[in-house]
Design an enzyme around this catalytic site. Sequence first.
Site, PDB file in Angstrom:
ATOM      1  N   HIS A 133      -2.965 -10.202  11.911  1.00  0.00           N
ATOM      2  CA  HIS A 133      -2.356  -8.976  11.401  1.00  0.00           C
ATOM      3  C   HIS A 133      -1.951  -8.147  12.623  1.00  0.00           C
ATOM      4  CE1 HIS A 133      -1.511  -5.276   9.457  1.00  0.00           C
ATOM      5  NE2 HIS A 133      -2.537  -4.649  10.022  1.00  0.00           N
ATOM      6  N   GLU A 142       0.844  -1.202   0.000  1.00  0.00           N
ATOM      7  CA  GLU A 142       0.000   0.000   0.000  1.00  0.00           C
ATOM      8  C   GLU A 142       0.876   1.247   0.000  1.00  0.00           C
ATOM      9  OE1 GLU A 142      -2.024   0.923   3.821  1.00  0.00           O
ATOM     10  OE2 GLU A 142      -1.358  -1.071   4.427  1.00  0.00           O
ATOM     11  N   THR A 189       3.475   3.232  16.315  1.00  0.00           N
ATOM     12  CA  THR A 189       3.043   2.038  15.570  1.00  0.00           C
ATOM     13  C   THR A 189       3.509   2.104  14.109  1.00  0.00           C
ATOM     14  OG1 THR A 189       0.855   2.909  14.919  1.00  0.00           O
ATOM     15  CG2 THR A 189       1.000   1.862  17.071  1.00  0.00           C
ATOM     16  N   CYS A 198      -3.495  -3.215   4.195  1.00  0.00           N
ATOM     17  CA  CYS A 198      -2.622  -4.300   4.695  1.00  0.00           C
ATOM     18  C   CYS A 198      -3.049  -5.686   4.193  1.00  0.00           C
ATOM     19  CB  CYS A 198      -2.599  -4.291   6.223  1.00  0.00           C
ATOM     20  SG  CYS A 198      -2.182  -2.698   6.905  1.00  0.00           S
ATOM     21  N   ASN A 245       4.901  -1.967  12.777  1.00  0.00           N
ATOM     22  CA  ASN A 245       3.928  -2.304  11.741  1.00  0.00           C
ATOM     23  C   ASN A 245       4.616  -2.365  10.377  1.00  0.00           C
ATOM     24  OD1 ASN A 245       1.608  -2.845  10.350  1.00  0.00           O
ATOM     25  ND2 ASN A 245       0.524  -0.980  10.909  1.00  0.00           N
TER      26      ASN A 245
HETATM   27  N1  CAA Z   1       0.893   1.947  31.107  1.00  0.00           N
HETATM   28  C1  CAA Z   1       0.378   0.847  30.500  1.00  0.00           C
HETATM   29  N2  CAA Z   1      -0.574   0.907  29.549  1.00  0.00           N
HETATM   30  C2  CAA Z   1      -1.016   2.127  29.165  1.00  0.00           C
HETATM   31  C3  CAA Z   1      -0.529   3.314  29.755  1.00  0.00           C
HETATM   32  C4  CAA Z   1       0.476   3.181  30.771  1.00  0.00           C
HETATM   33  N3  CAA Z   1       1.001   4.257  31.369  1.00  0.00           N
HETATM   34  N4  CAA Z   1      -1.151   4.351  29.187  1.00  0.00           N
HETATM   35  C5  CAA Z   1      -2.013   3.851  28.255  1.00  0.00           C
HETATM   36  N5  CAA Z   1      -1.934   2.505  28.263  1.00  0.00           N
HETATM   37  C6  CAA Z   1      -2.656   1.557  27.416  1.00  0.00           C
HETATM   38  C7  CAA Z   1      -4.123   1.922  27.195  1.00  0.00           C
HETATM   39  O1  CAA Z   1      -4.944   1.458  28.252  1.00  0.00           O
HETATM   40  C8  CAA Z   1      -4.396   1.221  25.879  1.00  0.00           C
HETATM   41  O2  CAA Z   1      -4.573  -0.171  26.107  1.00  0.00           O
HETATM   42  P1  CAA Z   1      -6.008  -0.841  25.769  1.00  0.00           P
HETATM   43  O3  CAA Z   1      -6.289  -0.545  24.317  1.00  0.00           O
HETATM   44  O4  CAA Z   1      -5.785  -2.289  26.018  1.00  0.00           O
HETATM   45  O5  CAA Z   1      -6.978  -0.176  26.689  1.00  0.00           O
HETATM   46  C9  CAA Z   1      -3.057   1.337  25.124  1.00  0.00           C
HETATM   47  O6  CAA Z   1      -2.076   1.643  26.115  1.00  0.00           O
HETATM   48  C10 CAA Z   1      -3.064   2.466  24.086  1.00  0.00           C
HETATM   49  O7  CAA Z   1      -3.493   3.633  24.718  1.00  0.00           O
HETATM   50  P2  CAA Z   1      -4.499   4.641  23.992  1.00  0.00           P
HETATM   51  O8  CAA Z   1      -5.638   3.895  23.409  1.00  0.00           O
HETATM   52  O9  CAA Z   1      -4.775   5.761  24.897  1.00  0.00           O
HETATM   53  O10 CAA Z   1      -3.492   5.119  22.834  1.00  0.00           O
HETATM   54  P3  CAA Z   1      -3.689   6.219  21.740  1.00  0.00           P
HETATM   55  O11 CAA Z   1      -5.073   6.749  21.720  1.00  0.00           O
HETATM   56  O12 CAA Z   1      -2.592   7.192  21.918  1.00  0.00           O
HETATM   57  O13 CAA Z   1      -3.410   5.459  20.365  1.00  0.00           O
HETATM   58  C11 CAA Z   1      -3.712   3.797  18.673  1.00  0.00           C
HETATM   59  C12 CAA Z   1      -3.430   4.062  20.163  1.00  0.00           C
HETATM   60  C13 CAA Z   1      -5.177   4.162  18.355  1.00  0.00           C
HETATM   61  C14 CAA Z   1      -3.496   2.326  18.388  1.00  0.00           C
HETATM   62  C15 CAA Z   1      -2.745   4.663  17.804  1.00  0.00           C
HETATM   63  O14 CAA Z   1      -1.418   4.304  18.055  1.00  0.00           O
HETATM   64  C16 CAA Z   1      -3.018   4.593  16.323  1.00  0.00           C
HETATM   65  O15 CAA Z   1      -3.873   5.299  15.798  1.00  0.00           O
HETATM   66  N6  CAA Z   1      -2.298   3.678  15.575  1.00  0.00           N
HETATM   67  C17 CAA Z   1      -2.485   3.509  14.153  1.00  0.00           C
HETATM   68  C18 CAA Z   1      -3.772   2.803  13.800  1.00  0.00           C
HETATM   69  C19 CAA Z   1      -3.746   1.310  14.044  1.00  0.00           C
HETATM   70  O16 CAA Z   1      -2.708   0.710  14.201  1.00  0.00           O
HETATM   71  N7  CAA Z   1      -4.956   0.684  14.034  1.00  0.00           N
HETATM   72  C20 CAA Z   1      -5.058  -0.737  14.228  1.00  0.00           C
HETATM   73  C21 CAA Z   1      -6.277  -1.316  13.538  1.00  0.00           C
HETATM   74  S1  CAA Z   1      -6.252  -0.896  11.796  1.00  0.00           S
HETATM   75  C22 CAA Z   1      -5.097  -1.972  11.107  1.00  0.00           C
HETATM   76  O17 CAA Z   1      -4.732  -2.949  11.697  1.00  0.00           O
HETATM   77  C23 CAA Z   1      -4.536  -1.649   9.774  1.00  0.00           C
HETATM   78  C24 CAA Z   1      -3.166  -1.114   9.942  1.00  0.00           C
HETATM   79  O18 CAA Z   1      -2.179  -1.852   9.898  1.00  0.00           O
HETATM   80  C25 CAA Z   1      -3.010   0.320  10.193  1.00  0.00           C
END
Ligand code: CAA
Length: 421
Positions: free
Chosen positions: A251, A84, A159, A116, A310
């Site tokens: 994935h 992609e 990520t 992906c 990733n």
């Molecule tokens: N200690 C331990 N854990 C902690 C913590 C701390 N101090 N602070 C936060 N966490 C945990 C949270 O509880 C959360 O865990 P859970 O989901 O199990 O509750 C985890 O850390 C992440 O925290 P947030 O959800 O608050 O993180 P965020 O909002 O900053 O972003 C994300 C996380 C949405 C994955 C972001 O990194 C993102 O947008 N990534 C890209 C999108 C992605 O990867 N999507 C996946 C599905 S789509 C796909 O798979 C296709 C692809 O390849 C992109």
Amino acid sequence: MKRQQVGIEALAIAVPRRYVDLAELARARGVDPAKYTSGLGAREMAVYDPGEDTVALAASAVSRLLRTHQVDASRIGMLVVGTETGVDHSKPVASHVQGLLKLPRTMRVYDTQHACYGGTAGLMAAAEWIASGAAAGRSAVVVCSDIARYGLNTAGEPTQGAGAVALLVSEQPDLLALDVGLNGSCSMDVYDFWRPLGRREAVVDGHYSIQCYLEALSGAYRGWRERALAHEVVRWGSTTPGEQLARILYHVPFCKMARKAHTQLRLCDLEDAPNAANTTAEAREELAKSSASYEAQVASSLSLNARVGNVYTASLYLALAGLLHAESGTLAGQRLGLLSYGSGCASEFFSGVVGAQAAQRMARTDVEAVMARRERVSVEEYERLMKLPGDGPEVLAPAPGEFRLAEIRDHKRHYVEGAAS
Ligand code: CAA
């Protein structure tokens, strides 16, 4: 289900030469390192520079595949690159790879794209081409190559990653004989993650993308399970169908996602089990989260993903490489489940049986040697590399047998190959 054997004969990986430590990145961003290492499950992240583009990574992986497994290129009738993050709106990455590796002209050569999921689309096209008999004994090379880029100081920053996995697909599936005909698919029209034309960085609705992934997984897994039950590959009994798979690979956009995915898959089984009425929804949710099940069926596949990050199309196959690197000897003859997900979205659940020759094949693949050559860089160096323009590669000698983008002249990309050591 067709009885002819078809699947993955061998694989090879390519990763950028540099990586950054994620605890260090978290500290630089003023974030608790546990959020990245425990919350997202990541340790290190591959850092690419513009010389290590999707073509260079794909060509390096194919070069290693052909060399280490002594593949006779005249046996290859199809070359597909799933990506992609291609480098041109028209010319496929696969054509570059064909030229750089001096592969025969007598091949079908093209790219497949669906976020992906693109690599799995290529793998299934190759496997079904072989299973149909149209390949007439020839093999296919399927390459998953990508650069995951969200940008500095974004939620997606920890990520990111980059790399490629090349798969040799044939009638001699030493690594994994696919259960052709059992695949379950689920696709929907959603805006969870996308990359508008002209942008290097993806746009993502992060939390929604996780929901889409889990919903698509449920549909794909249930489709596979229906066919697998009908063919008596699995059955309802003292264990669920999912528990009858030796390992399940997902994935992996970040390692914690595999844990969420496994919980969802278990929930599908627990909700649909013939005796589901005997349990409460709360009890099923608790059981679905079982750490024991995750440790037994999933954790050992994540060792490479935790160090690379990733790799979009290649993430599932990097998990396969990591699992077989660690466990191919003990898994011979056992069935794996695999879940591919691409935003937008499409997902496919499929299965296969690990071959008796898998350990010998993986010994030649030497995944650890490829990883060990990497160099750790500081957050400052990572930021410098991220800010380089995509069309301005630094002049660096590629490692022996690997490729780099050297320059773009008259809109044409020129690559160099590292001299043999
Ligand atoms: N200690 C331990 N854990 C902690 C913590 C701390 N101090 N602070 C936060 N966490 C945990 C949270 O509880 C959360 O865990 P859970 O989901 O199990 O509750 C985890 O850390 C992440 O925290 P947030 O959800 O608050 O993180 P965020 O909002 O900053 O972003 C994300 C996380 C949405 C994955 C972001 O990194 C993102 O947008 N990534 C890209 C999108 C992605 O990867 N999507 C996946 C599905 S789509 C796909 O798979 C296709 C692809 O390849 C992109």
